[in-house]
Design an enzyme around this catalytic site. Structure first.
Site: not given
Ligand code: NAD
Ligand code: UGA
Length: 497
Positions: A42-43, A46, A165, A195, A254, A310, A469
């Site tokens: 549930a991160g 999810g 994942s 995802e 991915k 990621c 930035r």
């Protein structure tokens, strides 16, 4: 070679990524319609992904499970465990209707046909492949639990296990081997459905994805499972954008997508260094190349470096895979994306020190922004951690403001010793008061609207701004009296160089 556990169970049989339990190999199971869905994990992926499925498919029961009781309690409360624009409204609409958050993982596995696995797959810290390979410990534990529950208390109904994942290529094979070895009662298929959402825009990305990718075994049963999952997405995603492939293509796409995106940032960041010494402006260069439709304009924003959970992890994973498959040149090619990113973060901090007369010792420096990008409270791999660490090594006194990152999170990221040397402020003006310099680490919109004169008046002089930035109005800041250095732009009086 793939992770720390998969090589010994990998069968590498593209046709065989399924266990048939009591059914004959070619038998195609009939899935219920509507299907019930659960998600282990549930991160950041999810939670939002399942929330959107539950909103767009009110007749489908969706249960999101996690081992972490606090996280589930937060999902069931008014204070969701993650900040994502638009998420709260969707959760509040669907929660209790067809969206449920639970720690009862076994019940969800038993009840549901489609089981998403969306657990964390961080970089391995120790052992073979440490620092590069994906740590599939959580992933394997989830696989084993699904197998155990199906085998011991399941009713034998067919299951579709979905890799959500990000995993190394061939992980589905390992999943199938784990399942086949410990579960003889259930017909299951393993699918890859990576995802592509980005944090901060996750809800838009999920409601209007560029594509949804579903990979499955190239067998009749594999195709049926792919269609079952694809049909869920087709409820709101145009059919042409629901791509179906074989398993390995989906898994590799991915890693490749993240590598290409990160490569563009490292490419423009490498050019930003050249801009700074030549008088070119990186924004103008990015625009000039980006209008070429072959190049495109996105992901060409020079910065202090990319962060997030990621990009680095997935590229390291790709590098490890390439090495493992005997492709050292390919590995080195992609590794350079990380090398350039590390260099960009380091040179930002070094430039701060050298610009401030080669010492920041005892000087207060205001850090504006700690999250790895705007509109998230996530700090995983944020460049702010690297820059803060380097400035603290130089004995600077830091003061930090971020609209969404909590003090507790910074504590976890930096540790007690460093936190003792830092001030965390709830207000950007207080953060900057009395500082010698400001370092902008996150592109929060609120920083664009700051009263620069007010900030300047309360700072030590000369007052420096280091904009990582490109969010500050540099011309206005210079007119006020700031010494401004910005990534990819001629700095201070460098225009004359
Ligand atoms: P996360 O750390 O936020 O969430 C993972 C959750 O899984 C944690 O809450 C953890 O407690 C739970 N978990 C671990 N083992 C479990 C188990 N056996 N059963 C049930 N729950 C378990 O991670 P995340 O950011 O959501 O990422 C998950 C995966 O998705 C990773 O592989 C990541 O690479 C990938 N991904 C992430 C993003 C992103 O934007 N964060 C985007 C695309 C893909
Ligand atoms: C990224 C990808 O964009 C998603 O498609 C992917 O699903 C996700 O990783 C994942 O697999 O986790 P995310 O890391 O959430 O999403 O956010 P991005 O918008 O990609 O930004 C990543 C980092 O790059 C941030 O630090 C951002 O500030 C930086 N960035 C981004 C730049 O420096 N320049 C740019 O032009 C774009």
């Amino acid at each position: 070679v793939i992770g720390d556990w998969s090589s010994d169970v990998c069968s590498s049989d593209l046709r065989g990524v399924a266990s048939t339990g009591t059914m004959a190999p070619e038998e195609v199971p009939k899935y219920p319609d509507p299907v019930k869905i659960c998600c282990l994990g549930a991160g950041y992926v999810g939670g939002p992904t399942m929330s959107v499925i539950s909103k767009m498919c009110p007749d489908i029961k969706v249960t999101v499970c996690d081992l972490n009781e606090r996280r589930i309690a937060a999902w069931n409360s008014a204070n969701l465990p993650i900040y994502e624009p638009g998420l709260q409204e969707v959760v509040e609409e669907a929660r209790g209707r067809n969206l449920f958050f639970s720690t009862d993982i076994d019940a969800a596995i038993r009840e549901c046909t489609i089981i998403f696995v969306s657990v964390n797959t961080p970089t391995k810290k120790t052992g073979i492949g440490a620092g590069e390979a994906a740590d599939l410990t959580y992933w394997e534990l989830a696989a084993r639990r699904i197998a155990h529950v199906c085998n011991t208390t399941g009713d034998g109904s067919p299951k579709i296990i979905v890799e959500k994942s990000t995993v190394p290529v061939k992980t589905a094979d390992a999943m199938a081997s784990v399942m086949a070895a410990s579960c003889t009662t259930t017909n299951f298929q393993v699918l890859s459905n990576p995802e592509f959402l980005a944090e901060g825009t996750a809800m838009d990305d999920l409601f209007k994805p560029d594509r949804v990718l579903v990979g499955g075994a190239e067998t009749p049963a594999g195709h049926a499972a792919v269609q079952c999952l694809a049909n869920v997405y087709r409820r709101w995603v145009p059919t042409a954008q629901v791509l179906t492939t074989n398993l390995w293509s989906a898994e590799l796409s991915k890693l490749t997508a993240n590598a290409f995106l990160a490569q563009r940032i490292s490419s423009i960041n490498s050019i930003s260094a050249l801009c700074e010494v030549t008088g070119a402006n990186v924004n103008e260069v990015a625009h000039a190349i980006g209008v070429d439709t072959r190049i495109g304009s996105k992901f060409l924003k020079a910065s202090v470096g990319f962060g997030g959970s990621c990009f680095q992890k997935d590229i390291l994973n790709l590098v490890y895979l390439c090495r493992s498959f005997g492709l050292p040149e390919v590995a080195e090619y992609w590794n350079q994306v990380i090398v350039m990113n590390d260099w960009q973060k380091t040179r930002f901090a070094q430039n701060m020190v050298s610009s401030m007369f080669n010492t920041v010792s005892g000087k207060k420096i205001a850090i504006l922004g700690f999250a790895f990008k705007k509109d998230t409270g996530d700090t995983r791999e944020t460049p702010a951690i690297d820059v803060c660490n380097k400035l603290l090594e130089e004995n600077a006194v830091l003061s930090v403001f971020d609209p969404k990152v909590t003090r507790e999170q910074m504590y976890l990221d930096l540790g007690k010793e460093k936190m003792d040397k830092m001030q965390i402020e709830d207000d950007p003006y207080l953060c900057c008061a009395g500082a010698h310099a400001i370092a902008v680490m996150t592109e929060w919109d609120v920083f664009k609207k700051l009263d620069l004169q007010k900030i300047y008046d309360a700072m030590q002089k000369p007052a420096f701004i280091f904009d990582g930035r490109d969010v500050i109005d540099h011309e206005t800041a210079r007119k006020i009296g700031f010494e401004v250095w910005a990534v990819g732009k001629s700095s201070f009086n460098a225009g004359a160089k």
